[in-house]
Scaffold this active site. Structure first.
Site, PDB file in Angstrom:
ATOM      1  N   CYS A  54       5.594  -3.834 -68.283  1.00  0.00           N
ATOM      2  CA  CYS A  54       5.971  -3.501 -66.905  1.00  0.00           C
ATOM      3  C   CYS A  54       7.360  -2.878 -66.890  1.00  0.00           C
ATOM      4  CB  CYS A  54       5.963  -4.764 -66.048  1.00  0.00           C
ATOM      5  SG  CYS A  54       6.680  -4.492 -64.420  1.00  0.00           S
TER       6      CYS A  54
ATOM      7  N   CYS B 246      12.894  -7.282 -61.831  1.00  0.00           N
ATOM      8  CA  CYS B 246      12.082  -7.950 -60.814  1.00  0.00           C
ATOM      9  C   CYS B 246      11.938  -9.438 -61.137  1.00  0.00           C
ATOM     10  CB  CYS B 246      10.701  -7.286 -60.784  1.00  0.00           C
ATOM     11  SG  CYS B 246       9.514  -8.108 -59.727  1.00  0.00           S
TER      12      CYS B 246
ATOM     13  N   CYS C 281       7.576 -11.826 -62.189  1.00  0.00           N
ATOM     14  CA  CYS C 281       7.031 -12.405 -63.417  1.00  0.00           C
ATOM     15  C   CYS C 281       8.182 -12.981 -64.229  1.00  0.00           C
ATOM     16  CB  CYS C 281       6.363 -11.330 -64.275  1.00  0.00           C
ATOM     17  SG  CYS C 281       4.909 -10.599 -63.507  1.00  0.00           S
TER      18      CYS C 281
ATOM     19  N   CYS D   6       2.641  -2.776 -59.174  1.00  0.00           N
ATOM     20  CA  CYS D   6       2.851  -4.114 -59.732  1.00  0.00           C
ATOM     21  C   CYS D   6       1.598  -4.514 -60.480  1.00  0.00           C
ATOM     22  CB  CYS D   6       3.144  -5.103 -58.610  1.00  0.00           C
ATOM     23  SG  CYS D   6       3.056  -6.822 -59.156  1.00  0.00           S
TER      24      CYS D   6
ATOM     25  N   GLN E  25      -6.587 -18.773 -51.221  1.00  0.00           N
ATOM     26  CA  GLN E  25      -6.122 -18.761 -52.618  1.00  0.00           C
ATOM     27  C   GLN E  25      -5.902 -17.326 -53.087  1.00  0.00           C
ATOM     28  OE1 GLN E  25      -5.370 -21.413 -54.328  1.00  0.00           O
ATOM     29  NE2 GLN E  25      -6.349 -23.062 -53.179  1.00  0.00           N
TER      30      GLN E  25
ATOM     31  N   CYS F  45      -0.115 -27.440 -56.391  1.00  0.00           N
ATOM     32  CA  CYS F  45       0.472 -26.236 -56.971  1.00  0.00           C
ATOM     33  C   CYS F  45       1.873 -26.519 -57.515  1.00  0.00           C
ATOM     34  CB  CYS F  45       0.489 -25.091 -55.966  1.00  0.00           C
ATOM     35  SG  CYS F  45       1.260 -25.533 -54.421  1.00  0.00           S
TER      36      CYS F  45
HETATM   37  N1  SAH Z   1      -7.284 -26.308 -49.438  1.00  0.00           N
HETATM   38  C1  SAH Z   1      -7.006 -24.986 -48.981  1.00  0.00           C
HETATM   39  C2  SAH Z   1      -5.566 -24.759 -48.544  1.00  0.00           C
HETATM   40  C3  SAH Z   1      -4.486 -25.267 -49.451  1.00  0.00           C
HETATM   41  S1  SAH Z   1      -2.857 -24.700 -49.088  1.00  0.00           S
HETATM   42  C4  SAH Z   1      -7.451 -23.976 -50.005  1.00  0.00           C
HETATM   43  O1  SAH Z   1      -7.732 -24.315 -51.150  1.00  0.00           O
HETATM   44  O2  SAH Z   1      -7.535 -22.784 -49.661  1.00  0.00           O
HETATM   45  C5  SAH Z   1      -2.189 -25.981 -48.133  1.00  0.00           C
HETATM   46  C6  SAH Z   1      -2.597 -25.958 -46.681  1.00  0.00           C
HETATM   47  O3  SAH Z   1      -1.955 -27.057 -46.034  1.00  0.00           O
HETATM   48  C7  SAH Z   1      -2.181 -24.713 -45.899  1.00  0.00           C
HETATM   49  O4  SAH Z   1      -3.304 -24.181 -45.260  1.00  0.00           O
HETATM   50  C8  SAH Z   1      -1.169 -25.235 -44.868  1.00  0.00           C
HETATM   51  O5  SAH Z   1      -1.229 -24.554 -43.640  1.00  0.00           O
HETATM   52  C9  SAH Z   1      -1.596 -26.672 -44.719  1.00  0.00           C
HETATM   53  N2  SAH Z   1      -0.572 -27.631 -44.296  1.00  0.00           N
HETATM   54  C10 SAH Z   1       0.760 -27.600 -44.559  1.00  0.00           C
HETATM   55  N3  SAH Z   1       1.361 -28.698 -44.087  1.00  0.00           N
HETATM   56  C11 SAH Z   1       0.394 -29.450 -43.497  1.00  0.00           C
HETATM   57  C12 SAH Z   1       0.397 -30.709 -42.828  1.00  0.00           C
HETATM   58  N4  SAH Z   1       1.522 -31.401 -42.679  1.00  0.00           N
HETATM   59  N5  SAH Z   1      -0.770 -31.171 -42.341  1.00  0.00           N
HETATM   60  C13 SAH Z   1      -1.926 -30.474 -42.499  1.00  0.00           C
HETATM   61  N6  SAH Z   1      -1.976 -29.284 -43.130  1.00  0.00           N
HETATM   62  C14 SAH Z   1      -0.845 -28.764 -43.623  1.00  0.00           C
END
Ligand code: SAH
Length: 463
Positions: free
Chosen positions: A80, A86, A89, A168, A292, A417
């Site tokens: 890259c 940047c 990465c 990118c 995701q 995550c």
């Molecule tokens: N399980 C989903 C989203 C995961 S990301 C997937 O796999 O696509 C985490 C999610 O938690 C986000 O959508 C965010 O808006 C939500 N979130 C963040 N804080 C929260 C809270 N206090 N109560 C409920 N949801 C929440």
């Protein structure tokens, strides 16, 4: 003595350093002969470097590579042109195999050192087939160069300085086309560009979403007002040059904040959602809903979560932090009932539509704070058999953990995550045993790694 020795290191010094570890953020770590820890971005374990000190603290310092005296065996040629500047990465200069080993160690360290858990089976990280072109979403800051031209790109490491990037490698090539169209639009209209320090100017971010299976594209401009100059030109340019364009949205964000998106959307072309497919189901996604970013790896992650949930068709499944309902809906055919909980109202709207779209009628979605919704359910006597928890990076509230334990599900599947907050939370689930953890590399070339953990209830023996 560290303190005495430290006096010998100051900004701009040039020192020789061997790198023998990595931080969880992906910087190399080395120690001077006097034991002072130096953090060096773009380094690799095994490097012998000449390092320029750029910043000093009481007990450590930051350096940048001046010269690679002897390279680590993990190093590869970076592919890259922006990787030196940047901050996107952090592992582009090492082999993907080495990156996965670093991520494996990061997860193991978090679980054993932060979580204090010795007996969790930690599986090898599930790597991506390709570490490139995986992102289906980009949030590209728009800025101004010193000569007044618009720049679009990504922030430098730990900074808000935008590095002008024509493309990118983490993104699909179509995002480069969108960036070019937006550059053209700015050039022709001379639309103003937002300045973080003065809070003046209009264009803040270009936000793009892509349905990898459907080919549908959403282009969203985040602006510091409700309007843009010559909206029709943007619509014309994008619709004539971008195949699969499904939606153009103006998102208003007038706040002085690092949060990218505001809460108000105005659709100026097409629909407010795009559709993608995940684990054989269709999902509608609106601008403010979480989805995701690496679809292919998300399928692998969800399949492991499904395996861990061991559903037979008789269970109540509680999907906390459910976003647009993806995890719960992909398991719904194996459960009696799915209850999803999510804070963002648009995501809950999407989740309900997604259940309908996929003809799933055993799923219910609740908009609210996870800890409050769980407490309400507990009061109502709802007893989930399996709970899936997938919180944002900061992890769960300890109150939520207590409530979930009080609901006494047989199994908990924790999707995370951030290994550090995951480990902290696993330790708080005192009535559950973390059995197994599978890390999944959802974000190749960055320092992030996702994990899915199976926890089972510890039954006390009553004599
Ligand atoms: N399980 C989903 C989203 C995961 S990301 C997937 O796999 O696509 C985490 C999610 O938690 C986000 O959508 C965010 O808006 C939500 N979130 C963040 N804080 C929260 C809270 N206090 N109560 C409920 N949801 C929440």
């Amino acid at each position: 003595m560290i303190f005495g020795a430290f006096m010998n290191i100051k900004k701009n010094d040039l020192i020789n350093l061997n790198i023998n570890g990595m931080t969880s953020e992906g910087s190399g770590v080395g120690r001077t002969e006097d034991g002072i820890v130096i953090f060096v971005p773009n380094a690799a374990v095994g490097d012998e470097l000449s390092v320029r000190i750029v910043k000093t603290h009481k007990k450590y310092a930051f350096g940048k590579i001046e010269l690679i005296i002897a390279p680590s065996e993990d190093r590869i040629e970076t592919d890259c042109p922006y990787s030196k500047q940047c901050g996107g990465c952090v592992y582009r200069h090492i082999s993907y195999k080495s990156e996965l080993e670093i991520k494996q160690n990061k997860v193991r360290d978090a679980i054993t050192k932060i979580g204090g858990l010795e007996n969790v089976k930690i599986n090898p990280v599930i790597g991506a087939e390709s570490p490139n072109n995986y992102r289906n979403k980009a949030q590209i800051p728009v800025g101004c160069s010193q000569d007044g031209n618009a720049i679009l790109g990504f922030y430098a490491f730990h900074s808000h300085r935008i590095v002008d990037c024509q493309s990118c490698l983490l993104q699909p090539p179509i995002f480069t086309d969108v960036m070019n169209v937006v550059r053209k639009y700015i050039k022709e209209t001379k639309e103003s560009i937002y300045d973080e320090t003065t809070h003046k100017g209009n264009l803040r971010h270009l936000y793009i979403r892509y349905g990898e299976v459907t080919g549908e594209i959403m282009v969203c401009l985040v602006i510091n007002s409700e309007k843009i100059k010559n909206e029709a030109l943007l619509v014309n340019l994008l619709s004539s040059e971008i195949r699969g364009l499904k939606s153009i949205v103006l998102n208003t964000n007038k706040e002085q904040t690092n949060v990218i998106l505001g809460s108000k959307n105005h659709v100026i072309f097409g629909s407010e959602t795009i559709t993608d497919e995940l684990c054989g189901l269709k999902f509608k996604i609106s601008p403010l809903s979480f989805y995701q970013v690496n679809r292919r790896q998300a399928e692998r992650l969800y399949n492991i979560a499904k395996k861990y949930a061991s559903l037979s068709g008789e269970e109540i499944l509680l999907d906390l932090y459910c976003g647009t309902g993806t995890i719960g809906l992909t398991m719904a055919h194996k459960a009696k009932k799915v209850i999803g909980v999510e804070l963002v109202p648009q995501a809950i709207d999407d989740a309900r539509k997604n259940a309908e779209l996929n003809k799933i009628n055993n799923a219910q979605f609740i908009c609210g704070e996870a800890k409050k919704a769980a407490a309400d359910m507990k009061k109502q006597g709802i007893k989930p058999d399996v709970v899936v928890i997938d919180p944002p990076r900061k992890g769960c509230d300890s109150e939520l953990i207590t409530t979930v334990m009080d609901m006494e599900p047989n199994l908990i599947v924790y999707v995370s995550c951030d290994p550090a907050t995951l480990a902290r939370d696993l330790k708080l689930f005192t009535q559950y045993k973390a059995e197994e953890c599978t890390p999944v590399d959802m974000f190749p070339r960055t320092a992030h790694v996702e994990c899915v953990v199976l926890m089972s209830r510890v039954y006390e023996l009553s004599i």
